[in-house]
Motif scaffolding. Structure first.
Motif, mmCIF file in Angstrom:
data_model
loop_
_atom_site.group_PDB
_atom_site.id
_atom_site.type_symbol
_atom_site.label_atom_id
_atom_site.label_comp_id
_atom_site.label_asym_id
_atom_site.label_seq_id
_atom_site.Cartn_x
_atom_site.Cartn_y
_atom_site.Cartn_z
ATOM 1 N N GLU A 87 0.834 -1.213 0.000
ATOM 2 C CA GLU A 87 0.000 0.000 0.000
ATOM 3 C C GLU A 87 0.863 1.255 0.000
ATOM 4 O OE1 GLU A 87 -2.720 -0.399 3.299
ATOM 5 O OE2 GLU A 87 -3.534 -2.184 2.299
ATOM 6 N N LYS A 88 1.961 1.195 0.763
ATOM 7 C CA LYS A 88 2.856 2.349 0.835
ATOM 8 C C LYS A 88 3.443 2.642 -0.554
ATOM 9 C CE LYS A 88 6.742 4.175 3.501
ATOM 10 N NZ LYS A 88 7.684 4.346 2.394
ATOM 11 N N LEU A 89 3.853 1.594 -1.228
ATOM 12 C CA LEU A 89 4.388 1.784 -2.591
ATOM 13 C C LEU A 89 3.331 2.375 -3.520
ATOM 14 C CD1 LEU A 89 6.439 -1.377 -3.682
ATOM 15 C CD2 LEU A 89 7.214 0.977 -3.667
ATOM 16 N N GLN A 90 2.098 1.886 -3.367
ATOM 17 C CA GLN A 90 0.999 2.409 -4.186
ATOM 18 C C GLN A 90 0.805 3.898 -3.919
ATOM 19 O OE1 GLN A 90 -0.878 0.672 -6.276
ATOM 20 N NE2 GLN A 90 -0.937 -1.451 -5.648
ATOM 21 N N LYS A 91 0.858 4.253 -2.619
ATOM 22 C CA LYS A 91 0.605 5.664 -2.243
ATOM 23 C C LYS A 91 1.703 6.576 -2.742
ATOM 24 C CE LYS A 91 -2.486 5.093 1.637
ATOM 25 N NZ LYS A 91 -2.363 4.406 2.913
ATOM 26 N N ASP A 92 2.941 6.043 -2.813
ATOM 27 C CA ASP A 92 4.062 6.842 -3.340
ATOM 28 C C ASP A 92 3.801 7.285 -4.775
ATOM 29 O OD1 ASP A 92 5.447 6.478 -1.063
ATOM 30 O OD2 ASP A 92 6.867 4.997 -1.837
ATOM 31 N N GLY A 93 2.892 6.548 -5.440
ATOM 32 C CA GLY A 93 2.551 6.892 -6.824
ATOM 33 C C GLY A 93 3.619 6.476 -7.825
ATOM 34 N N ARG A 94 4.502 5.588 -7.417
ATOM 35 C CA ARG A 94 5.580 5.232 -8.349
ATOM 36 C C ARG A 94 5.270 3.993 -9.198
ATOM 37 N NH1 ARG A 94 11.127 4.967 -5.810
ATOM 38 N NH2 ARG A 94 10.115 3.566 -4.355
ATOM 39 N N LEU A 95 4.208 3.267 -8.829
ATOM 40 C CA LEU A 95 3.845 2.097 -9.631
ATOM 41 C C LEU A 95 2.883 2.577 -10.713
ATOM 42 C CD1 LEU A 95 3.203 -0.535 -6.796
ATOM 43 C CD2 LEU A 95 5.333 0.003 -7.985
ATOM 44 N N LEU A 96 3.384 2.716 -11.923
ATOM 45 C CA LEU A 96 2.629 3.369 -12.999
ATOM 46 C C LEU A 96 1.180 2.900 -13.086
ATOM 47 C CD1 LEU A 96 2.987 5.398 -15.353
ATOM 48 C CD2 LEU A 96 3.616 3.454 -16.789
ATOM 49 N N PHE A 97 0.968 1.604 -13.151
ATOM 50 C CA PHE A 97 -0.402 1.078 -13.214
ATOM 51 C C PHE A 97 -0.767 0.356 -11.920
ATOM 52 C CE2 PHE A 97 1.108 1.123 -17.695
ATOM 53 C CZ PHE A 97 0.287 2.148 -18.147
ATOM 54 N N GLY A 98 -0.066 0.719 -10.864
ATOM 55 C CA GLY A 98 -0.337 0.098 -9.564
ATOM 56 C C GLY A 98 0.192 -1.320 -9.463
ATOM 57 N N GLN A 99 1.134 -1.682 -10.349
ATOM 58 C CA GLN A 99 1.616 -3.059 -10.379
ATOM 59 C C GLN A 99 3.132 -3.151 -10.257
ATOM 60 O OE1 GLN A 99 -0.026 -3.809 -14.311
ATOM 61 N NE2 GLN A 99 -1.520 -5.239 -13.454
ATOM 62 N N VAL A 100 3.581 -4.302 -9.778
ATOM 63 C CA VAL A 100 5.000 -4.652 -9.820
ATOM 64 C C VAL A 100 5.160 -5.742 -10.878
ATOM 65 C CG1 VAL A 100 5.621 -3.990 -7.476
ATOM 66 C CG2 VAL A 100 4.575 -6.234 -7.846
ATOM 67 N N PRO A 101 6.352 -6.004 -11.390
ATOM 68 C CA PRO A 101 7.672 -5.515 -11.027
ATOM 69 C C PRO A 101 7.864 -4.006 -11.232
ATOM 70 C CG PRO A 101 7.849 -7.361 -12.588
ATOM 71 C CD PRO A 101 6.417 -6.980 -12.495
ATOM 72 N N MET A 102 8.699 -3.437 -10.340
ATOM 73 C CA MET A 102 9.141 -2.060 -10.517
ATOM 74 C C MET A 102 10.644 -2.062 -10.280
ATOM 75 S SD MET A 102 10.054 0.886 -8.658
ATOM 76 C CE MET A 102 9.178 1.404 -7.183
ATOM 77 N N ILE A 103 11.365 -1.258 -11.065
ATOM 78 C CA ILE A 103 12.796 -1.123 -10.780
ATOM 79 C C ILE A 103 13.228 0.341 -10.877
ATOM 80 C CG2 ILE A 103 13.036 -3.358 -12.045
ATOM 81 C CD1 ILE A 103 15.391 -2.233 -13.501
ATOM 82 N N GLU A 104 14.171 0.670 -10.029
ATOM 83 C CA GLU A 104 14.798 2.003 -10.105
ATOM 84 C C GLU A 104 16.152 1.816 -10.769
ATOM 85 O OE1 GLU A 104 13.088 3.611 -5.795
ATOM 86 O OE2 GLU A 104 15.140 2.922 -5.973
ATOM 87 N N ILE A 105 16.349 2.556 -11.847
ATOM 88 C CA ILE A 105 17.624 2.428 -12.572
ATOM 89 C C ILE A 105 17.871 3.718 -13.361
ATOM 90 C CG2 ILE A 105 16.510 1.275 -14.568
ATOM 91 C CD1 ILE A 105 19.125 -0.383 -14.887
ATOM 92 N N ASP A 106 19.105 4.162 -13.375
ATOM 93 C CA ASP A 106 19.499 5.337 -14.159
ATOM 94 C C ASP A 106 18.592 6.542 -13.896
ATOM 95 O OD1 ASP A 106 21.450 3.720 -15.242
ATOM 96 O OD2 ASP A 106 20.290 3.201 -17.011
ATOM 97 N N GLY A 107 18.198 6.735 -12.633
ATOM 98 C CA GLY A 107 17.374 7.886 -12.272
ATOM 99 C C GLY A 107 15.924 7.752 -12.693
ATOM 100 N N MET A 108 15.542 6.546 -13.143
ATOM 101 C CA MET A 108 14.149 6.348 -13.585
ATOM 102 C C MET A 108 13.468 5.305 -12.708
ATOM 103 S SD MET A 108 14.555 5.941 -17.718
ATOM 104 C CE MET A 108 15.680 4.574 -17.626
ATOM 105 N N VAL A 109 12.142 5.392 -12.699
ATOM 106 C CA VAL A 109 11.332 4.349 -12.063
ATOM 107 C C VAL A 109 10.614 3.630 -13.204
ATOM 108 C CG1 VAL A 109 9.356 3.911 -10.583
ATOM 109 C CG2 VAL A 109 11.022 5.669 -9.947
ATOM 110 N N LEU A 110 10.895 2.349 -13.371
ATOM 111 C CA LEU A 110 10.319 1.611 -14.510
ATOM 112 C C LEU A 110 9.389 0.509 -14.037
ATOM 113 C CD1 LEU A 110 13.517 1.087 -16.741
ATOM 114 C CD2 LEU A 110 11.865 2.960 -16.836
ATOM 115 N N THR A 111 8.281 0.365 -14.756
ATOM 116 C CA THR A 111 7.394 -0.779 -14.552
ATOM 117 C C THR A 111 7.115 -1.387 -15.927
ATOM 118 O OG1 THR A 111 5.400 0.564 -14.721
ATOM 119 C CG2 THR A 111 6.253 0.190 -12.502
#
Ligand SMILES: N[C@@H](CCC(=O)N[C@@H](CS)C(=O)NCC(=O)O)C(=O)O
Length: 222
Positions: A42-66
Protein backbone atom coordinates in the motif's frame (compact mmCIF):
# COMPACT_ATOMS: atom_id res chain seq x y z
CA UNK A 1 30.15 5.23 -8.36
CA UNK A 2 26.80 4.59 -10.04
CA UNK A 3 24.09 3.34 -7.72
CA UNK A 4 22.94 -0.22 -8.18
CA UNK A 5 19.56 -0.88 -9.80
CA UNK A 6 16.93 -1.58 -7.14
CA UNK A 7 14.19 -4.13 -7.73
CA UNK A 8 10.79 -4.11 -6.00
CA UNK A 9 8.83 -7.35 -6.03
CA UNK A 10 7.74 -10.27 -3.88
CA UNK A 11 10.33 -12.70 -2.52
CA UNK A 12 9.90 -15.12 -5.41
CA UNK A 13 10.24 -15.57 -9.14
CA UNK A 14 7.00 -14.39 -10.74
CA UNK A 15 7.42 -11.66 -13.32
CA UNK A 16 10.67 -10.39 -11.77
CA UNK A 17 12.81 -13.47 -12.27
CA UNK A 18 13.75 -12.80 -15.90
CA UNK A 19 14.84 -9.29 -14.87
CA UNK A 20 17.12 -10.81 -12.21
CA UNK A 21 18.50 -13.23 -14.81
CA UNK A 22 19.20 -10.48 -17.33
CA UNK A 23 21.00 -8.26 -14.83
CA UNK A 24 23.01 -11.19 -13.46
CA UNK A 25 23.97 -12.37 -16.95
CA UNK A 26 25.11 -8.82 -17.78
CA UNK A 27 27.29 -8.91 -14.65
CA UNK A 28 25.32 -6.10 -12.97
CA UNK A 29 24.94 -6.07 -9.20
CA UNK A 30 21.46 -5.17 -7.98
CA UNK A 31 19.56 -4.61 -4.75
CA UNK A 32 16.12 -5.85 -3.92
CA UNK A 33 13.29 -4.71 -1.71
CA UNK A 34 10.97 -7.63 -1.14
CA UNK A 35 7.30 -6.80 -0.61
CA UNK A 36 6.15 -9.06 2.18
CA UNK A 37 3.13 -7.31 3.67
CA UNK A 38 -0.01 -5.57 2.43
CA UNK A 39 1.13 -2.41 4.28
CA UNK A 40 4.39 -2.31 2.33
CA UNK A 41 2.51 -2.72 -0.93
CA UNK A 42 0.00 0.00 0.00
CA UNK A 43 2.86 2.35 0.83
CA UNK A 44 4.39 1.78 -2.59
CA UNK A 45 1.00 2.41 -4.19
CA UNK A 46 0.60 5.66 -2.24
CA UNK A 47 4.06 6.84 -3.34
CA UNK A 48 2.55 6.89 -6.82
CA UNK A 49 5.58 5.23 -8.35
CA UNK A 50 3.84 2.10 -9.63
CA UNK A 51 2.63 3.37 -13.00
CA UNK A 52 -0.40 1.08 -13.21
CA UNK A 53 -0.34 0.10 -9.56
CA UNK A 54 1.62 -3.06 -10.38
CA UNK A 55 5.00 -4.65 -9.82
CA UNK A 56 7.67 -5.52 -11.03
CA UNK A 57 9.14 -2.06 -10.52
CA UNK A 58 12.80 -1.12 -10.78
CA UNK A 59 14.80 2.00 -10.10
CA UNK A 60 17.62 2.43 -12.57
CA UNK A 61 19.50 5.34 -14.16
CA UNK A 62 17.37 7.89 -12.27
CA UNK A 63 14.15 6.35 -13.59
CA UNK A 64 11.33 4.35 -12.06
CA UNK A 65 10.32 1.61 -14.51
CA UNK A 66 7.39 -0.78 -14.55
CA UNK A 67 6.04 -3.27 -17.13
CA UNK A 68 8.22 -6.36 -17.30
CA UNK A 69 8.67 -6.38 -21.07
CA UNK A 70 9.68 -2.69 -21.19
CA UNK A 71 12.17 -3.21 -18.38
CA UNK A 72 13.71 -6.26 -20.04
CA UNK A 73 14.11 -4.56 -23.39
CA UNK A 74 15.70 -1.49 -21.76
CA UNK A 75 18.19 -3.71 -19.94
CA UNK A 76 18.90 -5.78 -23.05
CA UNK A 77 19.68 -2.60 -25.03
CA UNK A 78 21.68 -1.01 -22.22
CA UNK A 79 23.90 -4.04 -21.74
CA UNK A 80 24.38 -4.80 -25.45
CA UNK A 81 22.31 -7.98 -25.43
CA UNK A 82 19.83 -6.84 -28.08
CA UNK A 83 21.35 -7.60 -31.48
CA UNK A 84 23.37 -5.50 -33.89
CA UNK A 85 20.47 -4.13 -35.96
CA UNK A 86 16.66 -3.97 -36.05
CA UNK A 87 16.38 -7.33 -37.81
CA UNK A 88 18.32 -9.07 -35.06
CA UNK A 89 16.44 -7.14 -32.38
CA UNK A 90 13.03 -8.17 -33.66
CA UNK A 91 14.11 -11.84 -33.67
CA UNK A 92 15.39 -11.50 -30.12
CA UNK A 93 12.00 -9.99 -29.19
CA UNK A 94 10.11 -12.88 -30.82
CA UNK A 95 12.19 -15.55 -29.10
CA UNK A 96 12.11 -13.77 -25.74
CA UNK A 97 8.33 -13.23 -25.94
CA UNK A 98 7.87 -16.94 -26.63
CA UNK A 99 9.87 -17.97 -23.57
CA UNK A 100 8.13 -15.30 -21.47
CA UNK A 101 4.74 -16.78 -22.45
CA UNK A 102 5.94 -20.24 -21.49
CA UNK A 103 7.36 -19.13 -18.15
CA UNK A 104 4.27 -17.07 -17.29
CA UNK A 105 2.14 -20.20 -17.71
CA UNK A 106 4.35 -21.94 -15.14
CA UNK A 107 4.28 -18.97 -12.76
CA UNK A 108 0.48 -18.71 -12.92
CA UNK A 109 -0.05 -22.46 -12.39
CA UNK A 110 1.34 -22.07 -8.86
CA UNK A 111 -1.77 -20.05 -7.96
CA UNK A 112 -4.26 -22.67 -9.14
CA UNK A 113 -6.15 -24.81 -6.63
CA UNK A 114 -4.04 -27.86 -5.62
CA UNK A 115 -6.24 -30.27 -7.57
CA UNK A 116 -5.67 -28.35 -10.82
CA UNK A 117 -2.06 -27.28 -10.25
CA UNK A 118 -0.33 -30.60 -11.06
CA UNK A 119 -2.36 -31.06 -14.21
CA UNK A 120 -1.65 -27.50 -15.37
CA UNK A 121 2.08 -27.90 -14.80
CA UNK A 122 2.10 -31.21 -16.68
CA UNK A 123 0.31 -29.52 -19.57
CA UNK A 124 2.85 -26.70 -19.65
CA UNK A 125 5.73 -29.20 -19.70
CA UNK A 126 4.01 -30.96 -22.57
CA UNK A 127 3.52 -27.66 -24.41
CA UNK A 128 7.21 -26.87 -23.93
CA UNK A 129 8.06 -30.22 -25.49
CA UNK A 130 5.66 -29.99 -28.41
CA UNK A 131 5.41 -26.27 -29.18
CA UNK A 132 8.40 -24.33 -27.85
CA UNK A 133 11.47 -26.59 -27.71
CA UNK A 134 11.08 -28.00 -31.26
CA UNK A 135 11.08 -24.41 -32.53
CA UNK A 136 14.27 -23.50 -30.66
CA UNK A 137 15.95 -26.78 -31.70
CA UNK A 138 15.20 -25.90 -35.34
CA UNK A 139 16.40 -22.32 -34.93
CA UNK A 140 19.73 -23.58 -33.56
CA UNK A 141 20.00 -26.17 -36.37
CA UNK A 142 19.18 -23.71 -39.18
CA UNK A 143 21.30 -20.93 -37.71
CA UNK A 144 24.28 -23.23 -37.04
CA UNK A 145 25.80 -20.91 -34.44
CA UNK A 146 26.37 -21.09 -30.69
CA UNK A 147 23.69 -18.49 -30.04
CA UNK A 148 20.10 -17.98 -31.18
CA UNK A 149 20.69 -14.70 -33.00
CA UNK A 150 23.81 -13.54 -34.85
CA UNK A 151 26.94 -15.04 -33.38
CA UNK A 152 26.64 -13.16 -30.14
CA UNK A 153 25.15 -13.84 -26.73
CA UNK A 154 21.81 -12.04 -26.30
CA UNK A 155 18.74 -11.65 -24.09
CA UNK A 156 17.10 -14.45 -26.13
CA UNK A 157 19.80 -16.93 -25.04
CA UNK A 158 19.54 -15.93 -21.39
CA UNK A 159 15.82 -16.34 -21.33
CA UNK A 160 15.80 -19.63 -23.22
CA UNK A 161 18.17 -21.10 -20.63
CA UNK A 162 15.95 -19.76 -17.83
CA UNK A 163 12.91 -21.41 -19.47
CA UNK A 164 14.73 -24.72 -20.03
CA UNK A 165 15.77 -24.94 -16.39
CA UNK A 166 12.24 -24.07 -15.25
CA UNK A 167 10.65 -26.75 -17.41
CA UNK A 168 13.27 -29.29 -16.30
CA UNK A 169 12.08 -28.74 -12.73
CA UNK A 170 8.74 -30.11 -13.93
CA UNK A 171 10.11 -32.91 -16.08
CA UNK A 172 13.83 -33.70 -15.81
CA UNK A 173 13.97 -35.52 -19.15
CA UNK A 174 12.23 -32.82 -21.16
CA UNK A 175 15.32 -32.19 -23.33
CA UNK A 176 15.97 -35.84 -24.13
CA UNK A 177 14.86 -35.47 -27.77
CA UNK A 178 16.58 -32.11 -28.28
CA UNK A 179 20.28 -32.66 -28.83
CA UNK A 180 21.10 -29.08 -29.82
CA UNK A 181 19.20 -27.65 -26.87
CA UNK A 182 21.14 -29.94 -24.53
CA UNK A 183 24.42 -28.58 -25.90
CA UNK A 184 23.00 -25.01 -25.76
CA UNK A 185 22.09 -25.49 -22.11
CA UNK A 186 25.64 -26.61 -21.23
CA UNK A 187 27.23 -23.82 -23.26
CA UNK A 188 25.13 -20.96 -21.87
CA UNK A 189 25.25 -22.31 -18.31
CA UNK A 190 29.04 -22.05 -18.49
CA UNK A 191 29.17 -18.36 -19.33
CA UNK A 192 30.90 -17.06 -16.18
CA UNK A 193 28.21 -14.57 -15.07
CA UNK A 194 25.50 -17.19 -15.57
CA UNK A 195 27.54 -19.92 -13.93
CA UNK A 196 27.80 -17.65 -10.90
CA UNK A 197 24.05 -16.95 -10.90
CA UNK A 198 23.36 -20.69 -10.97
CA UNK A 199 25.38 -21.26 -7.78
CA UNK A 200 23.55 -21.58 -4.45
CA UNK A 201 23.37 -18.30 -2.56
CA UNK A 202 22.84 -16.12 -5.66
CA UNK A 203 19.83 -13.82 -6.06
CA UNK A 204 18.08 -16.47 -8.15
CA UNK A 205 14.76 -17.40 -6.57
CA UNK A 206 13.47 -20.92 -5.87
CA UNK A 207 10.25 -22.31 -7.39
CA UNK A 208 7.13 -20.96 -5.66
CA UNK A 209 6.06 -22.87 -2.56
CA UNK A 210 2.76 -22.65 -0.69
CA UNK A 211 4.12 -19.94 1.65
CA UNK A 212 5.02 -17.70 -1.30
CA UNK A 213 1.58 -18.24 -2.85
CA UNK A 214 -0.10 -17.37 0.43
CA UNK A 215 1.95 -14.18 0.92
CA UNK A 216 1.24 -12.93 -2.61
CA UNK A 217 -2.46 -13.77 -2.28
CA UNK A 218 -2.73 -11.92 1.02
CA UNK A 219 -1.02 -8.83 -0.42
CA UNK A 220 -2.95 -8.71 -3.69
CA UNK A 221 -6.22 -9.93 -2.17
CA UNK A 222 -7.17 -12.64 -4.67
N1 LIG B 1 1.85 -6.18 -17.70
C1 LIG B 1 2.42 -6.12 -16.38
C2 LIG B 1 1.64 -6.99 -15.45
C3 LIG B 1 2.12 -6.81 -14.03
C4 LIG B 1 1.31 -7.60 -13.03
O1 LIG B 1 0.24 -8.15 -13.34
N2 LIG B 1 1.82 -7.61 -11.81
C5 LIG B 1 1.14 -8.24 -10.72
C6 LIG B 1 2.12 -8.97 -9.82
S1 LIG B 1 3.01 -10.19 -10.71
C7 LIG B 1 0.47 -7.14 -9.91
O2 LIG B 1 1.10 -6.17 -9.55
N3 LIG B 1 -0.83 -7.30 -9.67
C8 LIG B 1 -1.59 -6.37 -8.90
C9 LIG B 1 -2.67 -5.71 -9.69
O3 LIG B 1 -2.75 -5.93 -10.93
O4 LIG B 1 -3.42 -4.98 -9.10
C10 LIG B 1 3.90 -6.57 -16.45
O5 LIG B 1 4.20 -7.41 -17.30
O6 LIG B 1 4.71 -6.08 -15.67
Amino acid sequence: MATKPKLYYFRGRGRMESIRWLLAAAGVEFEEEFIETAEQYEKLQKDGRLLFGQVPMIEIDGMVLTQTRAILSYLAAKYDLYGKDLKETVRINMYADGTLDLMLMIALAAFKPPAEKEESLALVAQKAQTRYFPVFEKILKDHGQDFLVGNKFSWADIQLLEAILMVEELNASVLSDFRLLQAFKTRISNIPTIKKFLQPGSQRQPPPDSHYVEVVRSILHF
